[in-house]
Write a protein that holds these residues in place. Structure first.
Motif, PDB file in Angstrom:
ATOM      1  N   LEU A  65      -5.397  13.182  -3.040  1.00  0.00           N
ATOM      2  CA  LEU A  65      -6.477  12.109  -1.893  1.00  0.00           C
ATOM      3  C   LEU A  65      -7.504  12.651  -1.957  1.00  0.00           C
ATOM      4  N   LEU A 113       1.198   6.296  -6.912  1.00  0.00           N
ATOM      5  CA  LEU A 113      -0.540   6.709  -7.111  1.00  0.00           C
ATOM      6  C   LEU A 113      -0.647   8.242  -7.726  1.00  0.00           C
ATOM      7  N   ILE A 114       0.095   8.952  -6.584  1.00  0.00           N
ATOM      8  CA  ILE A 114       0.044  10.800  -5.931  1.00  0.00           C
ATOM      9  C   ILE A 114       1.726  11.282  -7.024  1.00  0.00           C
ATOM     10  N   ILE A 170       0.736  -1.482   0.093  1.00  0.00           N
ATOM     11  CA  ILE A 170       0.485   0.059  -0.435  1.00  0.00           C
ATOM     12  C   ILE A 170       1.024   1.355   0.039  1.00  0.00           C
ATOM     13  N   PRO A 171       1.759   1.316   1.273  1.00  0.00           N
ATOM     14  CA  PRO A 171       2.773   2.921   0.764  1.00  0.00           C
ATOM     15  C   PRO A 171       2.806   2.789  -0.644  1.00  0.00           C
ATOM     16  N   MET A 226       2.183   1.918  -3.116  1.00  0.00           N
ATOM     17  CA  MET A 226       0.616   1.666  -4.778  1.00  0.00           C
ATOM     18  C   MET A 226       0.505   4.200  -4.408  1.00  0.00           C
ATOM     19  N   GLU A 227       0.117   4.456  -2.857  1.00  0.00           N
ATOM     20  CA  GLU A 227       0.037   4.925  -2.473  1.00  0.00           C
ATOM     21  C   GLU A 227       0.742   6.294  -3.622  1.00  0.00           C
ATOM     22  N   LYS A 228       2.158   5.751  -3.478  1.00  0.00           N
ATOM     23  CA  LYS A 228       3.121   6.873  -3.960  1.00  0.00           C
ATOM     24  C   LYS A 228       2.879   6.769  -4.972  1.00  0.00           C
TER      25      LYS A 228
END
Length: 94
Positions: A88, A81-82, A74-75, A77-79
């Motif tokens: 967000l 995506l951003i 998840i960490p 993936m979040e990076k």
């Protein structure tokens, strides 16, 4: 899905494990809703193949953002995506 697509409140879509789903392309969302950002997460190999096939058929789209990532991380993936422009704070359909 049509109800959500017709709502101007939702401006981002996040498709997890997108696989061979083609709804963004089939519904011609780049023309019907150019304000939407459509993010798809899947393994890089899957996304690369899908993008090459669909861009040949439909052309490139400014609102389509393939994000090669592993849903188990998840960490990371979040990076990713951003980095692709995911906000967000914006209303998002997942």
């Amino acid at each position: 899905m049509n109800k959500v697509l017709n709502s101007t409140r939702i401006v981002q879509f996040l498709i997890l494990g997108a696989g061979s789903d083609t709804i963004y392309w089939r519904l011609n969302l780049s023309k019907k809703r150019p304000d939407i950002k459509w993010f798809e997460i899947d393994f890089e190999k899957n996304l690369n193949y899908k993008q090459s096939v669909l861009e040949k058929e439909y052309g490139k789209s400014e609102g389509y953002f393939p994000v090669p990532a592993d849903l188990r991380n998840i960490p990371e993936m979040e990076k990713k995506l951003i980095a692709k422009g995911f906000d967000l704070q914006k209303p998002t359909f997942v």
